[in-house]
Design a protein around this motif. Sequence first.
Motif, PDB file in Angstrom:
ATOM      1  N   GLN A   6      15.237  44.321  47.005  1.00 37.51           N
ATOM      2  CA  GLN A   6      15.123  42.868  46.934  1.00 37.51           C
ATOM      3  C   GLN A   6      16.117  42.211  47.890  1.00 37.51           C
ATOM      4  OE1 GLN A   6      16.383  42.735  42.797  1.00 37.51           O
ATOM      5  NE2 GLN A   6      14.275  42.322  42.119  1.00 37.51           N
ATOM      6  N   LEU A   8      18.357  38.828  48.012  1.00 35.47           N
ATOM      7  CA  LEU A   8      18.864  37.726  47.211  1.00 35.47           C
ATOM      8  C   LEU A   8      19.493  36.674  48.124  1.00 35.47           C
ATOM      9  CD1 LEU A   8      20.831  39.781  44.505  1.00 35.47           C
ATOM     10  CD2 LEU A   8      18.360  39.371  44.640  1.00 35.47           C
ATOM     11  N   GLN A  64      17.001  27.034  45.521  1.00 40.70           N
ATOM     12  CA  GLN A  64      16.990  28.463  45.242  1.00 40.70           C
ATOM     13  C   GLN A  64      18.306  28.853  44.550  1.00 40.70           C
ATOM     14  OE1 GLN A  64      14.903  31.209  45.889  1.00 40.70           O
ATOM     15  NE2 GLN A  64      16.490  32.475  44.970  1.00 40.70           N
ATOM     16  N   GLU A  68      19.712  35.278  43.035  1.00 46.94           N
ATOM     17  CA  GLU A  68      18.344  35.593  42.620  1.00 46.94           C
ATOM     18  C   GLU A  68      17.475  35.885  43.832  1.00 46.94           C
ATOM     19  OE1 GLU A  68      16.564  32.911  39.889  1.00 46.94           O
ATOM     20  OE2 GLU A  68      18.300  32.886  38.540  1.00 46.94           O
ATOM     21  N   VAL A  69      16.347  36.554  43.579  1.00 47.03           N
ATOM     22  CA  VAL A  69      15.419  36.917  44.644  1.00 47.03           C
ATOM     23  C   VAL A  69      14.908  35.667  45.341  1.00 47.03           C
ATOM     24  CG1 VAL A  69      13.210  38.036  45.160  1.00 47.03           C
ATOM     25  CG2 VAL A  69      14.738  39.019  43.432  1.00 47.03           C
ATOM     26  N   GLN A  99      10.804  40.784  47.807  1.00 42.81           N
ATOM     27  CA  GLN A  99      11.025  42.070  47.167  1.00 42.81           C
ATOM     28  C   GLN A  99       9.766  42.922  47.300  1.00 42.81           C
ATOM     29  OE1 GLN A  99      11.733  41.564  42.936  1.00 42.81           O
ATOM     30  NE2 GLN A  99      10.298  39.860  42.782  1.00 42.81           N
ATOM     31  N   SER A 102       6.879  43.144  42.044  1.00 47.05           N
ATOM     32  CA  SER A 102       7.183  42.090  41.081  1.00 47.05           C
ATOM     33  C   SER A 102       6.454  42.382  39.777  1.00 47.05           C
ATOM     34  CB  SER A 102       6.784  40.709  41.603  1.00 47.05           C
ATOM     35  OG  SER A 102       5.394  40.641  41.878  1.00 47.05           O
TER      36      SER A 102
END
Length: 339
Positions: A6, A8, A64, A68-69, A99, A102
């Motif tokens: 992923q 971030l 965002q 976090e992704v 990523q 999911s």
Amino acid sequence: MPSNRQILLDNRPQGEASAANFKLVATETPPLADGQVLVRHHYLSLDPYMRGRMNDSKSYAASQPLGEVMIGGTVGEVAESRHPDYAPGDAVVGMGGWQEYSVVDAGQPGVLRKVDTRRVPLSAYLGAVGMPGVTAYYGLVRIIDPKPGQTVTVTAASGAVGSAYAALAKARGCRVVGIAGGPEKCRYAEQELGFDVCIDYKAHDGDVRSLAKALKDACPDGIDGHFENVGGWILDAVMLRANAFSRIAVCGLIAGYDGQPLPMANPALILINRMRIEGFIVSEHMDVWPPALKELGELVATGKLRPRESVAEGIEAAPQAFLGMLKGRNFGKQLVKLI
């Protein structure tokens, strides 16, 4: 369950975004609960709106979150399912983020959609037959609403939105003039996308009057409708050639995404020409998606819309590909191939 790499958002940009704002991590995908599906992403979409989400400031959508992704559209296939409407191997589009996999609560409306890849390539559902294409459709059909024979223009003409805009406008009998950066992009716009003329803004080196003269030559009857992706001095030049009662659909202002001011040189033209200028966010107009996707899918399937793609390889390539897109280094829709 497979390991999942992923990207971030690690910290917020101070001015221009950089690769140091992102962080690559690897996690284990959790076991599925009832109603969930595991999606293996094949392609990730990179789009200008993501730059605005990186800031911690008031905007049309929430920032965002750090750690976090990164948000982003994805297409891929169902790898495992505990939802009755989805089976392994189904091709799907969603907002899986930056990523490789999911886990999706597939029962939630709008989070995942099955797509048909028999006539339309999977990657096109992130471009011409996805959010960028619907964006072009809404701005053209709902805001500009051109009549046959009218002249419409668009900035970032060779990109995902611009290419769809040209096909949709030509289907409505318009004269379509694009503005893009560089002779190669302009040749592509004219020879493959169907633009009547494409103007290389880089040849005018920030000179509003020079670009306005080129627009006058390309649009002898003036500009009836304009789709704005960039803003700044290019929009100033367009406004100098806009007709009375012209319409401008404002989709993006990428010239100001790193914090640069975007003053308007001749705001009096809005009044003088009784112009309609309307900003929009396509996700707020879900009613337009079914007719838009139907028309766009047919244009791609029949070869009337042949959008180009720039494809970076591997999740680790996403940050640099994203930064390059913000500077116009991509040619067509910017994707990251994840398999």
